[in-house]
Design an enzyme around this catalytic site. Sequence first.
Site, PDB file in Angstrom:
ATOM      1  N   CYS B 161      -1.114   4.766  -0.998  1.00 28.08           N
ATOM      2  CA  CYS B 161      -2.306   5.392  -1.587  1.00 28.08           C
ATOM      3  C   CYS B 161      -2.612   4.955  -3.015  1.00 28.08           C
ATOM      4  CB  CYS B 161      -2.168   6.901  -1.512  1.00 28.08           C
ATOM      5  SG  CYS B 161      -1.592   7.426   0.095  1.00 28.08           S
ATOM      6  N   HIS B 294      -5.593  12.363  -8.753  1.00 24.87           N
ATOM      7  CA  HIS B 294      -5.368  11.941  -7.367  1.00 24.87           C
ATOM      8  C   HIS B 294      -5.699  13.137  -6.466  1.00 24.87           C
ATOM      9  CE1 HIS B 294      -3.872   9.399  -4.240  1.00 24.87           C
ATOM     10  NE2 HIS B 294      -2.878  10.208  -3.912  1.00 24.87           N
ATOM     11  N   HIS B 329      -9.342  11.646   1.553  1.00 20.90           N
ATOM     12  CA  HIS B 329      -8.394  10.710   0.959  1.00 20.90           C
ATOM     13  C   HIS B 329      -8.560   9.367   1.658  1.00 20.90           C
ATOM     14  CE1 HIS B 329      -5.165   8.774  -0.843  1.00 20.90           C
ATOM     15  NE2 HIS B 329      -4.140   9.510  -0.474  1.00 20.90           N
TER      16      HIS B 329
END
Lengths: 353, 400, 85
Positions: B161, B294, B329
Amino acid sequence: MKKVYINSIASISAQKTFDNTRFLEEICSYAETVLPVVSPNYKDYILPAAARRMARGIKMGVVASKLALEEAELENVDAIIIGTGMGCVRDSEKFVSAIIDNDEQYLTPTSFIQSTHNTVGGQIALGIGCKGYNFTYVHSSNSFESSLLDAKLMLQNDEANTILIGGVDELGAHTTELHKVVNHVKKNIENSLDILKSNTEGAVFGEGANFFTLGNEKKSSTYAEVIGIKMYNTLKSSISDLAKQFITSQKIAIAHIDLVILGNNGDVTFDGNYNELSSELFANTQQVYYKHLCGEFNTASSFGFWLASKILKNQHLPKVTKLNNINDSSFKYVLLYNQYRGKNHSFTLLRKC
Amino acid sequence: MSKGVAITGMGIISAIGNNVSENYKSLIEGRKGISKISKIDTIHKNAIMVGEIDFTNKDFEDQLGLSADNNYSRTAMLGIVAAKQAIANAGITDIKKYSTGLISSTSVGGMDMTEQYYYEYLKNDKHRKYIDSHHAGDSTQKIAEHLGIEESLVTTISTACSSAANAIMLGARLIKSGELDRVVVGGKDCLSKFTINGFKTLMILSDTYNTPFDENRKGLNLGEAAAYLVLESDKVVKAENKKVLAYVKGYANANDAFHQTASSENGDGATLAMEQALKVAGLHPSEIDYINAHGTATGNNDLSEGRAIVRVFGNNVPDFSSTKPYTGHTLAAAGAIEAVYSILALQNNIIYPNLNFKTQMKEYDITPQTELKEKELHNVLSNSLGFGGNCSTVIFSKSQ
Amino acid sequence: MEALKQELKENIIEQLNLEDISVAEIGDNDPLFGDGLGLDSIDALELIVMLDKDYGIKLTDPKEGKVIFESVEVMANYISANRKK
């Protein structure tokens, strides 16, 4: 700018290379088109509790990293930079087939977690407690070269002093089958050592882990200095022209190159670039090759980098690697060239220390 | 290593818009792109929500003018759409005029095709063309081809990620060190059964809208997206009299070295990444005006990241929000998506709301910005944290 | 109950790939996590799938696992009381 040295090496390949006191004296040949590695005893290096979730690729990477750190007498490094074309492909296969076979039910997380491309880099960091920079490059035959370029930039600019880099890829049964049906793997061979004579399309596939510690200070263990690395996603002009440009940009001449290490894999369709260099520009230069020893995989060129390091330190050419017979010693500048299926070309220049 | 890194172009496609202006409009209007999944036939379709892009693969093939026998994964097509926008936005008409590289990231690569034809490949040759597009580098190669980048440095980063943040970081370092004059950086990932089921096994997928930094957060929504930035050296900016959107001022990557998937409770890796990025930027924490967190809305991430923010900023935590409620995400694209949002924040002096927030977390007393806020911004910090303890921070600034 | 505990121990070893551990080494009341067998959060997720697949018990919150997977004894009691297959 600081200089960049290869301070230790470690190789797990289809040859018995994990014993670094040896140098291709005893050669393993294969009558198959897929060459698995000769495995060290992983249990000697990895605790069972840690090993239980590790597929071969992670084990190879972890052990190769331990061997490389040990030789350089390092317990930790400032950065870990890994190249892997396919990551932990066995876990990817396991998870995809589980999704299909069980219709998305009763799936467990382990193979998904391990399938992530940066698993090897993450596991090594976890193992040695390295909180530094941790990158993973996944760009086909330029995966390892990308990690080398990144490390070189960091060391030259003093952003790090010691870096662990490595190229690692494991064979996955289903993926290999897929490459067979599209003829990327040769149909059959009699002897893996004779691949350049095969005159057929496709390559002999392999796997392996070749790890190195690089530093901007020379040590007693130093193998060679990294002078230059350049990658090309495509080839539009001629490979000879690119080679000349690269060498000139390093402020030396063709005549200074004492040894060329080529990534030929015996695929008649794509070996032309190698043949052009060996028959023209470097016709009078000593040439060696290695994919008959380790097989073709996305990071096979890291085996070539291992070979170059060994040759520069020992000033000795293993007979099995020779493409021609020009000279056997006094190697100062070594040039590596690699590409896979006509894409992702790279030149790497190393110098004796 | 004292050269500036100018951002002169950007492009994006996400669940909240097909280009930069559509994305910005959704951001300021508080419009989420999260819905039930429609393009992938999964047994989890009623149990999850995703950030899906409306166009079908066929739509993209038509937009890009691909022939019927193309072997483009959805990942590649998303990437090409966004990267082409970035080049156009930077006003580049002759890409060969300066040495131009491409650093791209992905986590799924061509998995969307592989998971459909996995066994079929062995039975007949109908879809075998996609075998070659499985590996992570393939989509990057295809973007390079569409942009006309030849005989150049083209590579792919995959660190889960944090991937796209790391692509931006490498690009900035290549410009600073003089290795390249111009580099296109970013990331792309499409939705796939592979990632849906993977995150499902980790039990971190929410069955409703994701709620970052909320006490009752239930997990993340996956999304698909691609975004690219054009980074140029001072030399190019000067010679071409380029309009600069913002600068990449600081960056750092650090490792948590704590656990394979989870972040350490105190956010060691994220703390290191933010501290080092500030150092590279030569900025004091008080000079950061906004943090694009994030903030995935998993129990673990938000606790760890929030604590790290407190460790770095102490009692003066700047306004912060996560834009994951808008897009989901987007994995290896997330760092690039949020880079575009950070640059838009700087350009418009706007802080986006952290949508869906209701209840203050118990473990610390910092609260995300929940309303759209206008404020003069100079420096924006963006975090991207991933599996394998991979923590990245990039700082974007108005001035060099 | 004894048969279930035996079965659980075998399945734990198999599912979690605990090659170096035998059934006899796992005591009924030994802690499975932390100092005991040394299992971690990923193992807990694996065990949640095992509960579902073998006994038809669905857990939705991984935190529930912390209590249920304390030891083989606790697991066996929970399964006997809640199993659907």
